[in-house]
Design a protein around this motif. Structure first.
Motif, PDB file in Angstrom:
ATOM      1  N   VAL A  67       0.985  -1.038  -0.188  1.00 33.73           N
ATOM      2  CA  VAL A  67       0.049  -0.003   0.040  1.00 33.73           C
ATOM      3  C   VAL A  67       0.795   1.219   0.078  1.00 33.73           C
ATOM      4  CG1 VAL A  67      -1.617   1.238   1.316  1.00 33.73           C
ATOM      5  CG2 VAL A  67      -1.886  -1.073   1.051  1.00 33.73           C
TER       6      VAL A  67
ATOM      7  N   TYR B  85     -15.296  19.163  11.816  1.00 35.56           N
ATOM      8  CA  TYR B  85     -14.838  20.630  11.835  1.00 35.56           C
ATOM      9  C   TYR B  85     -16.184  21.469  12.301  1.00 35.56           C
ATOM     10  CZ  TYR B  85     -17.096  19.920   7.269  1.00 35.56           C
ATOM     11  OH  TYR B  85     -18.084  19.488   6.339  1.00 35.56           O
TER      12      TYR B  85
ATOM     13  N   PRO C 159      -8.408   4.635   8.443  1.00 40.18           N
ATOM     14  CA  PRO C 159      -8.159   5.663   7.296  1.00 40.18           C
ATOM     15  C   PRO C 159      -9.286   6.785   7.595  1.00 40.18           C
ATOM     16  CG  PRO C 159      -8.378   3.643   6.404  1.00 40.18           C
ATOM     17  CD  PRO C 159      -8.559   3.230   7.791  1.00 40.18           C
TER      18      PRO C 159
ATOM     19  N   SER D  32      -8.527  10.586   8.578  1.00 41.31           N
ATOM     20  CA  SER D  32      -9.186  11.671   7.776  1.00 41.31           C
ATOM     21  C   SER D  32      -9.627  12.898   8.526  1.00 41.31           C
ATOM     22  CB  SER D  32     -10.178  11.054   6.621  1.00 41.31           C
ATOM     23  OG  SER D  32      -9.631  10.260   5.815  1.00 41.31           O
TER      24      SER D  32
ATOM     25  N   LEU E 178      -0.328  19.028   6.691  1.00 38.85           N
ATOM     26  CA  LEU E 178      -0.717  18.730   5.569  1.00 38.85           C
ATOM     27  C   LEU E 178      -1.776  19.802   4.940  1.00 38.85           C
ATOM     28  CD1 LEU E 178      -1.097  16.431   3.103  1.00 38.85           C
ATOM     29  CD2 LEU E 178      -3.106  15.549   4.476  1.00 38.85           C
TER      30      LEU E 178
ATOM     31  N   VAL F  35      -1.085  22.145   1.615  1.00 33.85           N
ATOM     32  CA  VAL F  35      -1.872  22.046   0.478  1.00 33.85           C
ATOM     33  C   VAL F  35      -2.464  23.608   0.124  1.00 33.85           C
ATOM     34  CG1 VAL F  35      -4.501  21.542  -0.491  1.00 33.85           C
ATOM     35  CG2 VAL F  35      -2.848  19.605   0.612  1.00 33.85           C
TER      36      VAL F  35
ATOM     37  N   VAL G 150       3.503  18.299   1.092  1.00 32.00           N
ATOM     38  CA  VAL G 150       2.156  17.584   0.632  1.00 32.00           C
ATOM     39  C   VAL G 150       2.641  16.012   0.668  1.00 32.00           C
ATOM     40  CG1 VAL G 150       0.303  17.379  -0.891  1.00 32.00           C
ATOM     41  CG2 VAL G 150       1.130  19.530  -0.155  1.00 32.00           C
TER      42      VAL G 150
ATOM     43  N   THR H 237       1.735  12.656   2.936  1.00 36.91           N
ATOM     44  CA  THR H 237       0.906  11.850   2.643  1.00 36.91           C
ATOM     45  C   THR H 237       1.538  10.387   2.643  1.00 36.91           C
ATOM     46  OG1 THR H 237       0.344  13.376   0.650  1.00 36.91           O
ATOM     47  CG2 THR H 237      -0.315  11.132   0.281  1.00 36.91           C
TER      48      THR H 237
ATOM     49  N   VAL I  56      -1.633   4.694   8.734  1.00 33.71           N
ATOM     50  CA  VAL I  56      -2.559   4.006   8.575  1.00 33.71           C
ATOM     51  C   VAL I  56      -2.353   2.318   8.387  1.00 33.71           C
ATOM     52  CG1 VAL I  56      -4.574   3.559   6.956  1.00 33.71           C
ATOM     53  CG2 VAL I  56      -4.195   5.793   7.673  1.00 33.71           C
TER      54      VAL I  56
ATOM     55  N   ASN J 138      -3.540  -0.461  10.879  1.00 31.12           N
ATOM     56  CA  ASN J 138      -4.378  -1.542  10.267  1.00 31.12           C
ATOM     57  C   ASN J 138      -3.617  -2.800  10.832  1.00 31.12           C
ATOM     58  OD1 ASN J 138      -6.521  -1.462   8.907  1.00 31.12           O
ATOM     59  ND2 ASN J 138      -5.553  -0.435   7.157  1.00 31.12           N
TER      60      ASN J 138
ATOM     61  N   PHE K  58      -6.612  -1.990  -2.205  1.00 32.68           N
ATOM     62  CA  PHE K  58      -5.365  -0.943  -2.006  1.00 32.68           C
ATOM     63  C   PHE K  58      -6.177   0.466  -1.864  1.00 32.68           C
ATOM     64  CE2 PHE K  58      -3.246   2.526  -4.650  1.00 32.68           C
ATOM     65  CZ  PHE K  58      -2.291   2.756  -3.668  1.00 32.68           C
TER      66      PHE K  58
ATOM     67  N   ALA L 134      -7.488   1.051   1.655  1.00 33.73           N
ATOM     68  CA  ALA L 134      -6.677   1.294   2.751  1.00 33.73           C
ATOM     69  C   ALA L 134      -6.078   2.622   2.466  1.00 33.73           C
ATOM     70  CB  ALA L 134      -5.615   0.534   2.561  1.00 33.73           C
ATOM     71  N   LEU L 135      -6.290   3.655   1.792  1.00 37.61           N
ATOM     72  CA  LEU L 135      -5.792   4.977   1.562  1.00 37.61           C
ATOM     73  C   LEU L 135      -6.869   5.899   2.371  1.00 37.61           C
ATOM     74  CD1 LEU L 135      -5.266   5.272  -2.284  1.00 37.61           C
ATOM     75  CD2 LEU L 135      -3.595   4.742  -0.488  1.00 37.61           C
ATOM     76  N   PRO L 136      -6.094   6.729   3.192  1.00 32.73           N
ATOM     77  CA  PRO L 136      -6.843   7.648   3.811  1.00 32.73           C
ATOM     78  C   PRO L 136      -7.551   8.602   2.813  1.00 32.73           C
ATOM     79  CG  PRO L 136      -4.487   7.859   4.552  1.00 32.73           C
ATOM     80  CD  PRO L 136      -4.697   6.959   3.454  1.00 32.73           C
ATOM     81  N   ARG L 137      -8.889   8.766   2.734  1.00 33.02           N
ATOM     82  CA  ARG L 137      -9.578   9.363   1.626  1.00 33.02           C
ATOM     83  C   ARG L 137      -9.408  10.844   1.477  1.00 33.02           C
ATOM     84  NH1 ARG L 137     -15.945   8.897   0.689  1.00 33.02           N
ATOM     85  NH2 ARG L 137     -16.197   9.697  -1.542  1.00 33.02           N
ATOM     86  N   VAL L 138      -9.306  11.616   2.740  1.00 33.39           N
ATOM     87  CA  VAL L 138      -9.200  12.808   2.862  1.00 33.39           C
ATOM     88  C   VAL L 138      -7.645  13.518   2.370  1.00 33.39           C
ATOM     89  CG1 VAL L 138      -8.985  14.851   4.537  1.00 33.39           C
ATOM     90  CG2 VAL L 138     -10.968  13.493   4.348  1.00 33.39           C
ATOM     91  N   VAL L 139      -6.868  12.530   2.946  1.00 35.63           N
ATOM     92  CA  VAL L 139      -5.475  12.621   2.386  1.00 35.63           C
ATOM     93  C   VAL L 139      -5.323  12.847   0.764  1.00 35.63           C
ATOM     94  CG1 VAL L 139      -2.993  11.982   2.475  1.00 35.63           C
ATOM     95  CG2 VAL L 139      -4.347  11.910   4.568  1.00 35.63           C
ATOM     96  N   LEU L 140      -5.946  11.759   0.299  1.00 32.79           N
ATOM     97  CA  LEU L 140      -5.926  11.791  -0.998  1.00 32.79           C
ATOM     98  C   LEU L 140      -6.433  12.846  -1.807  1.00 32.79           C
ATOM     99  CD1 LEU L 140      -4.880   9.810  -2.975  1.00 32.79           C
ATOM    100  CD2 LEU L 140      -7.152   8.683  -3.380  1.00 32.79           C
TER     101      LEU L 140
ATOM    102  N   LEU M   7      -7.131  15.929  -0.515  1.00 33.03           N
ATOM    103  CA  LEU M   7      -6.259  17.107  -0.413  1.00 33.03           C
ATOM    104  C   LEU M   7      -5.229  17.031  -1.240  1.00 33.03           C
ATOM    105  CD1 LEU M   7      -5.928  17.303   3.549  1.00 33.03           C
ATOM    106  CD2 LEU M   7      -7.151  18.839   2.131  1.00 33.03           C
ATOM    107  N   LEU M   8      -4.564  15.833  -1.404  1.00 36.86           N
ATOM    108  CA  LEU M   8      -3.443  15.738  -2.788  1.00 36.86           C
ATOM    109  C   LEU M   8      -3.894  16.346  -3.790  1.00 36.86           C
ATOM    110  CD1 LEU M   8      -0.506  14.978  -3.311  1.00 36.86           C
ATOM    111  CD2 LEU M   8      -1.558  12.649  -3.556  1.00 36.86           C
ATOM    112  N   LEU M   9      -5.129  15.862  -4.176  1.00 38.80           N
ATOM    113  CA  LEU M   9      -5.617  16.085  -5.705  1.00 38.80           C
ATOM    114  C   LEU M   9      -5.914  17.287  -5.699  1.00 38.80           C
ATOM    115  CD1 LEU M   9      -7.591  12.804  -6.029  1.00 38.80           C
ATOM    116  CD2 LEU M   9      -5.707  13.639  -7.547  1.00 38.80           C
ATOM    117  N   ALA M  10      -6.630  17.939  -4.605  1.00 41.65           N
ATOM    118  CA  ALA M  10      -7.314  19.263  -4.739  1.00 41.65           C
ATOM    119  C   ALA M  10      -5.911  20.082  -4.761  1.00 41.65           C
ATOM    120  CB  ALA M  10      -8.003  19.520  -3.440  1.00 41.65           C
TER     121      ALA M  10
ATOM    122  N   LEU N 252     -26.013   5.617   1.707  1.00 43.83           N
ATOM    123  CA  LEU N 252     -25.033   5.745   2.761  1.00 43.83           C
ATOM    124  C   LEU N 252     -23.724   6.639   2.261  1.00 43.83           C
ATOM    125  CD1 LEU N 252     -24.992   2.388   4.840  1.00 43.83           C
ATOM    126  CD2 LEU N 252     -26.077   4.611   5.440  1.00 43.83           C
TER     127      LEU N 252
ATOM    128  N   LEU O 296     -20.819  15.396   3.210  1.00 45.29           N
ATOM    129  CA  LEU O 296     -20.024  15.759   4.389  1.00 45.29           C
ATOM    130  C   LEU O 296     -18.632  16.252   4.125  1.00 45.29           C
ATOM    131  CD1 LEU O 296     -20.468  13.361   7.483  1.00 45.29           C
ATOM    132  CD2 LEU O 296     -20.754  15.929   7.432  1.00 45.29           C
ATOM    133  N   LEU O 297     -18.257  15.271   3.049  1.00 51.26           N
ATOM    134  CA  LEU O 297     -16.722  15.506   2.681  1.00 51.26           C
ATOM    135  C   LEU O 297     -16.697  16.684   1.663  1.00 51.26           C
ATOM    136  CD1 LEU O 297     -15.346  11.947   1.995  1.00 51.26           C
ATOM    137  CD2 LEU O 297     -14.637  13.739   3.312  1.00 51.26           C
TER     138      LEU O 297
END
Lengths: 317, 283
Positions: free
Chosen positions: A14, A143, A253, A257, A275, A279, A287, A291, A298, A302, B123, B126-132, B134-137, B208, B215-216
């Motif tokens: 991962v 938040y 995760p 978040s 972070l 950003v 960043v 990440t 994480v 796990n 895969f 397992a990624l923290p969604r918000v981190v991703l 933020l990275l994309l944004a 759901l 929210l996101l």
């Protein structure tokens, strides 16, 4: 231990994937990666030097190998905004995140399990009331809840500080006063993160308990003449906890978040705040590093959840 | 299916959730009839920071007060619903399309396709969604479209897993085998025979997922990485009220309450759907 080894390898996969993804994203994103990394105000010579350092003049696979190599060695560059090495910034920040997320995780699971058990066992009106409460907590954006708590406890009641992990005068306080100061700073971010977490956990525990409560072995336990408390704790809860512990791994995760927002709101000096600030400032080296660190945290969490689950359920060993 | 809908509405959670969501959508659609201009600023000094239920010197009534620019909070809330709900729904639709495609292909075709797709799904989970996010944004210019794409592309995994399990179970059923025996082509079997029977978990996950997406979106916009002001979204409304928590708490409180109410409604509806439609729970 073999399954655990396999999970560890998967976790490594991962992290590897995240680093690869970042490489791909930087290449796909608009703009010159070299320019992104040195910042818009850099002189052309520096951009050219960065371009060469990044190996942008070399073939793609070679660039990727170099990128991976730098990441593995921990050579994450320097922050555009602060000029500090990224690795040093993150090394300083990650314990604060682990502290906040870890304590919140323990608290929200303990509280959530207690609430869920009460709901499943008692049923009736109490169950309905608690269901309304947990679904509301579950729906609260962290938040926003954080802001409302700040409004109440910081601005109205003036009880608790809303920013940072310690007061400006922390270095001059006696050890006990310093500990109290840290706890007061921890209170609001921890309460926010925990309240949101309790909702989700309690909802899940309630469902898991109800799935188990009608099982034949529970009837057998009662027929043996075991007390109701013992049946609930040893026979129902223990089995209901297995999917809950699995969820713990999956919810990490999401918890990280959530912590990102909470850290940003409360200026908590962790990876999440770094972070968000990076950003907003388009501070790419930071960043990228943040990440990667989040992904590692994480994955490690796990693995820990995996260990817990195999401890609760011998069948998983 | 019609009987199902009737039974579903007799569930109080489903009825409440559907009613609230319906009202929110209605309010968003009818926004121009329910509220004034969300961006117009009048005489800023005279009309700013009016508390809820106040009437400004020009005689305009402000149900939820005004913000620091004298803009009507109610109008911004209602127009914000358009953005927040719209972005949420479109993001979930994208997730459903990707999730169903990945899950169906992985469930129907054995071999390395399945292994690769399932591995990729795990895969992504397992990624923290918000981190991703933020990275994309941070790499692209923030906009509503970016938020939809990013939320959609990071929210499909749960749906893919559900569809995969369902398709895999259905693929061995007699009606599928008879279709195979009749020489129907694989893709046609998948789309015409299997998928319509595998959609129940998708509906539940979508309800759901909608709660989560709303929210996101608000979270990203709150951080200034989503929908950009002056276009109102619930997230950037909360952010705009952040600096005025002391003298005008209603600016941040109103969109937050709206957010919670809508997310609770979507969650209740999702819960009720799951209890109703999931055969394992019906016993």
């Amino acid at each position: 231990m073999l399954p655990l080894l396999r999970r560890a390898l998967a976790g490594l996969g991962v992290v590897f994937g995240v680093v690869t993804l970042m490489f791909a994203l930087i290449r796909v994103a608009p703009g010159d990666p070299a320019l992104l990394l040195v910042g818009p105000s850099a002189p052309p010579a520096q951009v050219a030097a960065q371009r060469h350092a990044l190996g942008l003049d070399r073939p793609l696979p070679e660039q990727y190998a170099a990128w991976l190599g730098r990441f593995v060695r921990g050579d994450w560059g320097t922050s555009i905004a602060t000029g500090r090495p990224v690795r040093a910034m993150l090394a300083q920040a990650w314990p604060a995140t682990v502290r906040l997320v870890g304590i919140s995780l323990v608290l929200s699971y303990l509280l959530g399990i207690a609430v869920g058990v009460i709901q499943a066992v008692r049923g009736g009106r109490l169950d309905t009331v608690l269901s309304v409460a947990t679904v509301t907590l579950f729906a609260l954006p962290g938040y926003w809840l954080g802001l409302m708590l700040v409004m109440l406890f910081t601005y109205r009641l003036r009880w608790l500080p809303a920013f940072g992990a310690a007061g400006f005068d922390a270095d001059f306080l006696s050890p006990t006063a310093r500990a109290a100061d840290r706890l007061r700073h921890l209170a609001l971010p921890l309460a926010t993160l925990t309240l949101v977490g309790v909702g989700g956990t309690a909802r899940y525990v309630r469902g898991a308990m109800l799935d188990v409560i009608g099982a034949p072995y529970v009837t057998v336990a009662r027929a043996k003449g075991l007390g109701e408390t013992r049946v609930t704790l040893r026979h129902v809860l223990r089995n209901a906890l297995i999917p809950v512990l699995t969820l713990l791994g999956l919810s990490l995760p999401a918890l990280f978040s959530g912590a990102v927002f909470i850290e940003a709101i409360f200026a908590w000096p962790g990876v999440g705040r770094i972070l968000v600030e990076a950003v907003q400032a388009r501070d790419y080296p930071v960043v990228m590093g943040a990440t990667a660190v989040s992904a590692v945290l994480v994955v490690l969490g796990n693995l820990l959840a995996e260990l817990l689950a195999s401890w609760a359920d011998p069948r998983l060993r | 299916m019609r009987g199902d809908a009737g039974r579903l509405l007799r569930d109080r959670r489903a009825a409440l959730g559907a009613a609230v969501l319906g009202l929110a959508v209605l309010a968003a659609v009818l926004a121009p009839m329910l509220a004034g201009d969300p961006i117009a600023q009048g005489d800023v000094v005279a009309t700013r920071f009016l508390p809820p239920l106040a009437t400004d010197p020009l005689g305009a009534f402000h149900l939820l007060g005004t913000d620091r620019f004298g803009r009507d909070v109610w109008a911004r809330l209602i127009y914000g619903a358009r953005v927040s709900l719209g972005v949420g729904v479109l993001a979930v639709l994208l997730s459903v399309v990707v999730g169903v495609a990945v899950g169906a292909v992985a469930g129907y075709w054995r071999g390395w396709t399945r292994v690769a797709l399932l591995g990729f799904t795990d895969f992504a989970l397992a990624l923290p969604r918000v981190v991703l996010l933020l990275l994309l944004a941070s790499l692209w210019q923030p906009s509503a479209l970016l938020v939809i794409v990013v939320l959609g592309l990071t929210g499909w995994m749960a749906i893919a897993r559900l569809v995969y399990a369902e398709v895999r179970a259905l693929a061995g059923r007699p009606f599928v085998e008879s279709a195979v025996g009749l020489g129907v082509a694989g893709p046609r079997i998948l789309v015409r025979h299997i998928l319509p029977n595998a959609l129940t978990p998708v509906i539940i996950a979508a309800a759901l997922g909608l709660a989560n997406a709303i929210l996101l979106e608000a979270g990203l916009s709150f951080l200034g990485l989503g929908v950009q002001p002056p276009t109102p979204s619930w997230g950037n409304l909360i952010a705009s009220g952040r600096d005025t928590l002391v003298n005008a708490p209603w600016v941040a409180a109103a969109p937050g309450v709206a957010l919670v109410v809508v997310v609770v409604a979507a969650t209740l509806l999702g819960d009720a759907l799951r209890d109703r439609l999931d055969p394992r729970r019906n016993g």
